[in-house]
Design an enzyme around this catalytic site. Structure first.
Site, PDB file in Angstrom:
ATOM      1  N   HIS A   1      -2.124  -3.672  -6.821  1.00 25.19           N
ATOM      2  CA  HIS A   1      -2.677  -3.260  -5.529  1.00 25.19           C
ATOM      3  C   HIS A   1      -4.186  -3.461  -5.471  1.00 25.19           C
ATOM      4  O   HIS A   1      -4.946  -2.741  -6.120  1.00 25.19           O
ATOM      5  CB  HIS A   1      -2.308  -1.786  -5.297  1.00 25.19           C
TER       6      HIS A   1
ATOM      7  N   SER B   1       0.828  -1.208   0.000  1.00 24.70           N
ATOM      8  CA  SER B   1       0.000   0.000   0.000  1.00 24.70           C
ATOM      9  C   SER B   1       0.859   1.252   0.000  1.00 24.70           C
ATOM     10  O   SER B   1       0.404   2.305  -0.406  1.00 24.70           O
ATOM     11  CB  SER B   1      -0.851   0.083   1.272  1.00 24.70           C
TER      12      SER B   1
ATOM     13  N   GLU C   1      -5.145  -1.357  -8.679  1.00 33.76           N
ATOM     14  CA  GLU C   1      -4.192  -0.406  -9.257  1.00 33.76           C
ATOM     15  C   GLU C   1      -2.980  -1.192  -9.768  1.00 33.76           C
ATOM     16  O   GLU C   1      -2.419  -2.011  -9.040  1.00 33.76           O
ATOM     17  CB  GLU C   1      -3.739   0.607  -8.195  1.00 33.76           C
TER      18      GLU C   1
ATOM     19  N   ASN D   1      -5.102   6.107  -2.316  1.00 38.15           N
ATOM     20  CA  ASN D   1      -4.624   6.528  -0.999  1.00 38.15           C
ATOM     21  C   ASN D   1      -4.010   7.923  -1.008  1.00 38.15           C
ATOM     22  O   ASN D   1      -3.746   8.495   0.052  1.00 38.15           O
ATOM     23  CB  ASN D   1      -3.633   5.510  -0.427  1.00 38.15           C
TER      24      ASN D   1
HETATM   25  P1  NAI Z   1      -2.028  -9.617   7.270  1.00 37.59           P
HETATM   26  O1  NAI Z   1      -1.280  -9.276   8.493  1.00 37.59           O
HETATM   27  O2  NAI Z   1      -3.481  -9.949   7.363  1.00 37.59           O
HETATM   28  O3  NAI Z   1      -1.314 -10.854   6.533  1.00 37.59           O
HETATM   29  C1  NAI Z   1       0.068 -10.931   6.296  1.00 37.59           C
HETATM   30  C2  NAI Z   1       0.467 -12.401   6.246  1.00 37.59           C
HETATM   31  O4  NAI Z   1       1.816 -12.478   5.771  1.00 37.59           O
HETATM   32  C3  NAI Z   1       0.428 -13.104   7.605  1.00 37.59           C
HETATM   33  O5  NAI Z   1      -0.356 -14.283   7.507  1.00 37.59           O
HETATM   34  C4  NAI Z   1       1.893 -13.434   7.897  1.00 37.59           C
HETATM   35  O6  NAI Z   1       2.053 -14.658   8.582  1.00 37.59           O
HETATM   36  C5  NAI Z   1       2.477 -13.507   6.508  1.00 37.59           C
HETATM   37  N1  NAI Z   1       3.922 -13.241   6.433  1.00 37.59           N
HETATM   38  C6  NAI Z   1       4.630 -12.300   7.103  1.00 37.59           C
HETATM   39  N2  NAI Z   1       5.925 -12.370   6.731  1.00 37.59           N
HETATM   40  C7  NAI Z   1       6.031 -13.377   5.836  1.00 37.59           C
HETATM   41  C8  NAI Z   1       7.101 -13.914   5.069  1.00 37.59           C
HETATM   42  N3  NAI Z   1       8.338 -13.433   5.183  1.00 37.59           N
HETATM   43  N4  NAI Z   1       6.836 -14.926   4.216  1.00 37.59           N
HETATM   44  C9  NAI Z   1       5.584 -15.407   4.084  1.00 37.59           C
HETATM   45  N5  NAI Z   1       4.538 -14.942   4.783  1.00 37.59           N
HETATM   46  C10 NAI Z   1       4.758 -13.923   5.633  1.00 37.59           C
HETATM   47  O7  NAI Z   1      -1.780  -8.373   6.255  1.00 37.59           O
HETATM   48  P2  NAI Z   1      -2.721  -7.837   5.087  1.00 37.59           P
HETATM   49  O8  NAI Z   1      -3.667  -6.835   5.640  1.00 37.59           O
HETATM   50  O9  NAI Z   1      -3.234  -8.982   4.304  1.00 37.59           O
HETATM   51  O10 NAI Z   1      -1.664  -7.003   4.223  1.00 37.59           O
HETATM   52  C11 NAI Z   1      -0.715  -7.624   3.398  1.00 37.59           C
HETATM   53  C12 NAI Z   1      -0.150  -6.610   2.411  1.00 37.59           C
HETATM   54  O11 NAI Z   1      -1.210  -6.030   1.653  1.00 37.59           O
HETATM   55  C13 NAI Z   1       0.596  -5.434   3.038  1.00 37.59           C
HETATM   56  O12 NAI Z   1       1.646  -5.077   2.171  1.00 37.59           O
HETATM   57  C14 NAI Z   1      -0.461  -4.352   3.078  1.00 37.59           C
HETATM   58  O13 NAI Z   1       0.092  -3.052   3.079  1.00 37.59           O
HETATM   59  C15 NAI Z   1      -1.204  -4.615   1.783  1.00 37.59           C
HETATM   60  N6  NAI Z   1      -2.584  -4.135   1.715  1.00 37.59           N
HETATM   61  C16 NAI Z   1      -3.431  -4.240   2.784  1.00 37.59           C
HETATM   62  C17 NAI Z   1      -4.750  -3.793   2.702  1.00 37.59           C
HETATM   63  C18 NAI Z   1      -5.667  -3.920   3.875  1.00 37.59           C
HETATM   64  O14 NAI Z   1      -6.713  -3.227   3.872  1.00 37.59           O
HETATM   65  N7  NAI Z   1      -5.394  -4.750   4.827  1.00 37.59           N
HETATM   66  C19 NAI Z   1      -5.266  -3.187   1.454  1.00 37.59           C
HETATM   67  C20 NAI Z   1      -4.323  -3.200   0.349  1.00 37.59           C
HETATM   68  C21 NAI Z   1      -3.026  -3.623   0.505  1.00 37.59           C
END
Ligand code: NAI
Length: 387
Positions: A137, A116, A149, A187
């Protein structure tokens, strides 16, 4: 095409579902086995619900579930043609994963990030083949929000952009092309919806309830800014605001609010902590707005002028095309209208006048109008049509 997804959290699980629903075999990897198990269970539950609602047949649901393979080793990605990373928002961790992937995937494999806030250029830097790195994205929840995006870095190959966009288009998503700049389109352009609302509250102009009422009843937004900030969480929403501001070299247009920062510091995070701008505890009364139409229109027009200005400046700086800027805000964050179309409807001259009045009153560069607004006003052309 086989799709790899890294990270089985909220976003990765949603992206895996979208790709599987479009017929791809998907490999979903996470370092946390529990996250994988939860993701697997969640997909099965969603599919059962869709079958109950007659949205998919039992056979289709079974196929969607069976196309996703849950793995705990990156080596399973060797057969994937496109890999989308959705892990923790940390540059070093993401770069480490991309470096490891280069040793496993073929050099043609597209490496995409769902980041993001990080620059795609910084994710690609240092890789042997940076030309295959791109931002893809999604918005939360990925299976429901139509917008995606597509963000090429300076180094991204044209063919990679084309394949990435065509692939995501085939997932029945609405794709827009965005320049690799802080906040990309949504954003960045959405910042004043929150910041200007809090600023008016800080000035004592109106309460959160009144501002929310104005934006919903007179602006047609589904949620008011304070309700939405409480829903997103002040920790998340404030950090995005601060990140965009610092990455924009402290441009006053993106200056976040101290009030929101204090709420974050105090743990008043919104719905998830039980209290934010509103009190969510049981029996708490929701404050009544003052439904004065003149005041409401002043609130609405000030936030709208700021939003339209951001949309105009995104066009001026070639962040995206006018059409894509409007699509992004309607399909990514459910705005009732595209902001450029809205500016045309209100009259470019009127929007410009509003901003110039605010600029003169506050003497703050936060209100400086985009050159695109001035150019369109001078040329008598529409914001959406371009000069
Ligand atoms: P989340 O915290 O729900 O999930 C992240 C997952 O990645 C976790 O299950 C974790 O165990 C895993 N993880 C962490 N390090 C790892 C690694 N080295 N190798 C493999 N798995 C690993 O996070 P979320 O919300 O799904 O966000 C993920 C990405 O998406 C971030 O970059 C965030 O900025 C982006 N994003 C999030 C949005 C949101 O509304 N939550 C919207 C758009 C983008």
């Amino acid at each position: 095409m086989n799709i790899g997804v890294i990270g089985a959290g909220a976003m990765g699980s949603g992206i895996a579902q979208v790709a599987s629903q479009s017929g791809h075999n998907v490999v979903l990897y996470d370092t946390n086995i529990e996250a994988l198990q939860k993701s697997d269970a969640a997909l099965k539950k969603i599919m059962n619900r869709l079958v109950e609602k007659d949205r998919v047949t039992a056979q289709e649901a079974e196929a969607i579930v069976s196309r996703v393979t849950y793995v705990d080793a990156l080596t399973s990605f060797s057969d994937c043609q496109m890999i989308i990373e959705a892990i923790v928002e940390n540059l070093d961790v993401k770069k480490k994963v991309f470096t490891e992937l280069e040793a496993i995937a073929s050099k043609e494999t597209i490496l995409a990030s769902n980041t993001s806030s990080l620059s795609i250029a910084s994710l690609a830097a240092g890789l042997t083949h940076p030309e295959r790195v791109i931002g893809i994205h999604f918005f939360n929840p990925a299976p429901l929000m139509p917008l995606v995006e597509i963000i090429p870095a300076i180094s991204t190959d044209a063919a990679v952009i084309d394949t990435a966009r065509k692939t995501v288009d085939s997932w029945k998503k609405v794709t827009v092309l965005a320049k690799d700049t802080p906040g990309f389109i949504v954003n960045r352009v959405a910042r004043p919806f929150y910041a200007e609302a809090v600023k008016m509250f800080d000035e004592g102009m109106a309460t959160p309830a009144t501002i929310d009422w104005a934006m919903k009843s007179l602006g047609g937004f589904r949620m008011g800014p304070f309700e939405l900030m409480d829903l997103i969480g002040h920790d998340v929403n404030y950090v995005v605001s601060e990140t965009v501001w610092t990455q924009m070299y402290y441009d006053p247009r993106y200056r976040p609010s101290l009030t929101q920062k204090r709420m974050m510091e105090a743990g008043l995070l919104g719905r998830k902590s039980g209290k934010g701008f509103y009190d969510y505890s049981e029996g708490a009364e929701k404050p009544e707005p003052i439904t004065d139409e003149r005041m409401g229109m002043a609130i609405r027009d000030r936030i709208l002028a700021m939003l339209i200005n951001e949309a105009a400046d995104a066009v001026f700086l070639n962040i995206a095309s006018p059409k894509d800027v409007d699509l992004a805000m309607t399909k990514g964050v459910n705005y009732p209208k595209g902001l450029l179309a809205w500016g045309d409807e209100l009259g470019v001259h009127n929007v410009l006048e509003k901003l110039d009045d605010l600029h003169a009153r506050f003497g703050d560069d936060r209100y400086r109008a985009s050159a695109y607004l001035r150019d369109c006003d001078a040329a008598g052309t529409s914001l959406l049509g371009g000069i």
